[in-house]
Design an enzyme around this catalytic site. Structure first.
Site: not given
Ligand SMILES: *[C@@H]1O[C@H](CO)[C@@H](O)[C@H](O)[C@H]1NC(C)=O
Ligand SMILES: *[C@@H]1O[C@H](CO)[C@@H](O)[C@H](O)[C@H]1NC(C)=O
Length: 325
Positions: A35, A204
């Protein structure tokens, strides 16, 4: 002859030093590379990634330099409701301060994840001490929410994040009234295409990108533990970002690979501000995994002739990738 080889040796060392300031090789991180988010500010690249247990920032004057720079732990938290499962930190400049938006929850599981914000004390990211600012409570749906990012349209800011609607993990948007308070959220993207529903229906990791007066949100689609994790895009084609009909999804994934399942990206501008670059993560094999074994990688973003972002394909680990300029 001796002098010749000595000269060759010295030249090689010199060339390697020069070269490392103009190009780098991926990955930038091989552990806790999940991420990733990057920003360039006043001479330094700042990188932050998911570590699960805390929030860390690494900085260097070149992208390649991030590979050996020592990360600094900028946040740990013993408050039970937000101690753990710290995911997807992002650093944003809002109303004259740096904020870190991140996801966190309880230690037992990741079923109580919410969005939180830290505020920096300095206008230099590295010099800041960080204090807990607030949980970002979404008035009309105070539920499991992750992966917040900031979208700027005109003079307004919006928080874009991921949250469930039924069994679909969707993208939602809410107008920011301040750095730590938002209005009601509206669903703007539901996973429906086959490339968004591989193993699980997921949207997402949203990331805003702007070019030629146009605005897109690039997001991660499908399960992070499957074989189809990839990036898709939505363009703001209407005037009101808070209306689902203002967003048009491109019908195909725009960044994918049969190898490593690239996903969860961030965009950052080069030092001149003229280039857009992308930082993203990928697994070392297929199916992908969702843990700290994921790599962080960086490459430049191009533009298609129609003006839309051209993310290309994941560059080989053997490639010399030019430093941003
Ligand atoms: C950035 O783009 C502007 C406008 O095209 C140009 O004038 C400037 O020289 C560019 N800077 C660099 C460092 O490439
Ligand atoms: C990540 O998950 C894979 C598959 O479950 C496992 O083999 C690997 O050891 C895990 N790595 C880390 C760092 O947790």
């Amino acid at each position: 002859m001796l002098d010749f080889w000595k000269l060759v040796g010295v030249s090689l060392v010199f060339l390697t030093q020069i070269f490392s300031t103009v190009a780098f090789t991926n990955p930038i991180k091989t552990k806790d590379g999940s991420d990733p988010f990057m920003v360039y500010h006043e001479g330094y690249y700042y990188l932050t990634t998911t570590t699960w247990s805390n929030i860390q920032i690494t900085r260097a004057t070149t992208v390649g330099g991030l590979k050996t720079a020592t990360p600094k732990v900028v946040w740990t938290d013993s408050t039970a409701s937000r101690c753990c499962n710290m995911w997807a930190p992002e650093i944003h400049w809002i109303d004259n301060a740096w904020y870190i938006y991140y996801t966190a929850g309880v230690s037992a599981n990741s079923n109580d994840q919410h969005i939180h914000a830290l505020k920096g004390s300095s206008n230099i990211i590295w010099d800041s001490t960080w204090s807990y600012a607030s949980r970002i409570t979404i008035p009309n749906r105070d539920v499991w929410s992750i992966d917040a990012t900031v979208l700027i349209v005109g003079s307004s800011r919006y928080l874009v994040f991921s949250s469930f609607d039924g069994s679909d993990q969707c993208l939602w948007i809410a107008k920011m009234n301040s750095a730590t308070s938002v209005g009601n959220a509206v669903l703007i993207s539901r996973p429906t295409y086959s490339w968004e529903t591989e193993t699980a229906a997921v949207n997402e990791g949203p990331a805003a990108i702007y070019h030629g007066g146009r605005t897109w949100i690039v997001f991660s689609a499908s399960a992070c533990w499957g074989s189809g994790y990839a990036l898709g895009s939505l363009e703001l084609t209407g005037s009101d970002p808070l209306s689902a009909s203002s967003w048009t999804k491109y019908n195909k994934a725009i960044f994918s690979s049969a190898n490593g399942c690239p996903g969860h990206n961030g965009f950052f501008l080069s030092p001149s501000g003229n280039q857009t670059h992308m930082v993203y993560h990928a697994s070392s094999g297929v199916p992908a995994v969702c843990n700290g074994s994921r790599y962080t990688l960086v490459q430049q973003v191009g533009w298609h002739s129609d003006g839309s972002p051209n993310l290309g394909s994941p560059r080989a680990l053997s490639d010399n990738v030019p430093e941003p300029v």
